[in-house]
Scaffold this active site. Structure first.
Site, PDB file in Angstrom:
ATOM      1  N   PHE A  57       0.820  -1.208   0.000  1.00 22.36           N
ATOM      2  CA  PHE A  57       0.000   0.000   0.000  1.00 22.36           C
ATOM      3  C   PHE A  57       0.861   1.269   0.000  1.00 22.36           C
ATOM      4  CE2 PHE A  57      -2.834   3.126   2.078  1.00 22.36           C
ATOM      5  CZ  PHE A  57      -3.967   2.986   1.284  1.00 22.36           C
ATOM      6  N   GLU A  58       2.044   1.185   0.591  1.00 24.13           N
ATOM      7  CA  GLU A  58       2.936   2.361   0.687  1.00 24.13           C
ATOM      8  C   GLU A  58       3.831   2.530  -0.547  1.00 24.13           C
ATOM      9  OE1 GLU A  58       2.489   0.270   3.468  1.00 24.13           O
ATOM     10  OE2 GLU A  58       1.121   1.772   4.295  1.00 24.13           O
ATOM     11  N   VAL A  81       1.104  -9.395  -2.491  1.00 24.52           N
ATOM     12  CA  VAL A  81      -0.203  -9.282  -1.844  1.00 24.52           C
ATOM     13  C   VAL A  81      -0.889 -10.638  -2.021  1.00 24.52           C
ATOM     14  CG1 VAL A  81      -2.285  -7.919  -1.581  1.00 24.52           C
ATOM     15  CG2 VAL A  81      -0.233  -6.859  -2.535  1.00 24.52           C
ATOM     16  N   ILE A  82      -1.134 -11.296  -0.907  1.00 24.52           N
ATOM     17  CA  ILE A  82      -1.633 -12.674  -0.937  1.00 24.52           C
ATOM     18  C   ILE A  82      -3.029 -12.690  -0.331  1.00 24.52           C
ATOM     19  CG2 ILE A  82      -1.177 -15.041  -0.194  1.00 24.52           C
ATOM     20  CD1 ILE A  82       1.833 -14.241  -0.052  1.00 24.52           C
ATOM     21  N   HIS A  88      -8.428  -7.480   3.287  1.00 25.71           N
ATOM     22  CA  HIS A  88      -8.486  -6.249   2.497  1.00 25.71           C
ATOM     23  C   HIS A  88      -7.563  -6.308   1.283  1.00 25.71           C
ATOM     24  CE1 HIS A  88      -5.493  -5.543   5.657  1.00 25.71           C
ATOM     25  NE2 HIS A  88      -4.990  -4.569   4.961  1.00 25.71           N
ATOM     26  N   ARG A 127       6.162 -17.836  -8.202  1.00 24.80           N
ATOM     27  CA  ARG A 127       6.521 -16.671  -9.031  1.00 24.80           C
ATOM     28  C   ARG A 127       7.718 -15.891  -8.459  1.00 24.80           C
ATOM     29  NH1 ARG A 127       1.579 -18.246  -9.373  1.00 24.80           N
ATOM     30  NH2 ARG A 127       0.275 -17.889 -11.219  1.00 24.80           N
TER      31      ARG A 127
HETATM   32  N1  INI Z   1       0.786  -5.580   2.427  1.00 21.31           N
HETATM   33  C1  INI Z   1       1.372  -6.348   1.467  1.00 21.31           C
HETATM   34  O1  INI Z   1       2.362  -5.893   0.862  1.00 21.31           O
HETATM   35  N2  INI Z   1       0.902  -7.582   1.193  1.00 21.31           N
HETATM   36  C2  INI Z   1      -0.174  -8.123   1.828  1.00 21.31           C
HETATM   37  O2  INI Z   1      -0.574  -9.280   1.531  1.00 21.31           O
HETATM   38  C3  INI Z   1      -0.796  -7.343   2.849  1.00 21.31           C
HETATM   39  N3  INI Z   1      -1.889  -7.892   3.621  1.00 21.31           N
HETATM   40  O3  INI Z   1      -2.046  -9.098   3.621  1.00 21.31           O
HETATM   41  O4  INI Z   1      -2.607  -7.132   4.298  1.00 21.31           O
HETATM   42  C4  INI Z   1      -0.284  -6.042   3.119  1.00 21.31           C
HETATM   43  N4  INI Z   1      -0.855  -5.264   4.056  1.00 21.31           N
HETATM   44  C5  INI Z   1      -0.211  -4.098   4.596  1.00 21.31           C
HETATM   45  C6  INI Z   1      -0.453  -2.844   3.759  1.00 21.31           C
HETATM   46  O5  INI Z   1       0.308  -2.899   2.558  1.00 21.31           O
HETATM   47  C7  INI Z   1      -0.031  -1.591   4.516  1.00 21.31           C
HETATM   48  O6  INI Z   1       1.345  -1.672   4.815  1.00 21.31           O
HETATM   49  C8  INI Z   1      -0.805  -1.385   5.823  1.00 21.31           C
HETATM   50  O7  INI Z   1      -2.207  -1.476   5.580  1.00 21.31           O
HETATM   51  C9  INI Z   1      -0.489  -0.012   6.436  1.00 21.31           C
HETATM   52  O8  INI Z   1      -0.872   1.049   5.544  1.00 21.31           O
END
Ligand code: INI
Length: 159
Positions: A57-58, A81-82, A88, A127
């Protein structure tokens, strides 16, 4: 007829890699694949920069800062992202993808989507350097091709 095509010439390129720490047992493999691919295509090791983000997300914000710096010809973004691991999934994966596309269009710097979006951990492992190759390496090769293509394409009027 004029034809433009990016070639896999890494010499002289400066490449940044933004890598998500979430699921780092996968993303470290993507990073290793990306780094190897860059070096094998002639990118100098001293021209590779790595920035770690907490999660996928960042990645858009980190990619934006790297792209805006003027120090890099392309930004490779790596994450995993799994779905099995999150409720979410759609939000994280979707916002990451659309944010990264926005950054490349806003900055004019290639931003490559090397983020795995899978149903299961097994699919991510496949992958990340096993059965189905290494998507980090593929993202690095795409970055080289795009950086070379943009070197050739006409500049924006006024630049
Ligand atoms: N972030 C990921 O990179 N992969 C994921 O599968 C994941 N899950 O499973 O939630 C994930 N969550 C964290 C998200 O990217 C943020 O860091 C967090 O929500 C704070 O903003």
């Amino acid at each position: 007829m004029t034809t433009y095509e990016g070639h896999l010439r890494g010499d002289g390129l400066r490449v940044a890699i933004a890598c998500a720490r979430f699921n780092d047992f996968i993303t470290e493999r993507l990073l290793s694949g990306a780094r190897d691919a860059l070096l094998r295509h002639g990118v100098d090791e001293t021209s590779v920069t790595v920035a770690w983000a907490p999660g996928a997300f960042e990645l858009p914000l980190v990619a934006q800062r790297l792209a805006q710096s003027g120090d890099h010809d392309a930004v490779v973004c790596l994450g995993a992202v799994i779905r099995g691991a999150t409720g979410h999934y759609e939000h994280v994966a979707g916002q990451c993808a659309s944010g990264l596309q926005r950054v490349q269009l806003d900055t004019g710097i290639p931003v490559v989507f090397g983020v795995l979006t899978t149903e299961t951990v097994e699919q991510a492992v496949e992958r990340a350097g096993t059965k189905l190759g290494n998507k980090g390496a593929e993202a690095a090769v795409t970055a080289i091709e795009m950086a070379d293509l943009l070197r050739q394409l006409p500049k924006r009027a006024g630049d």
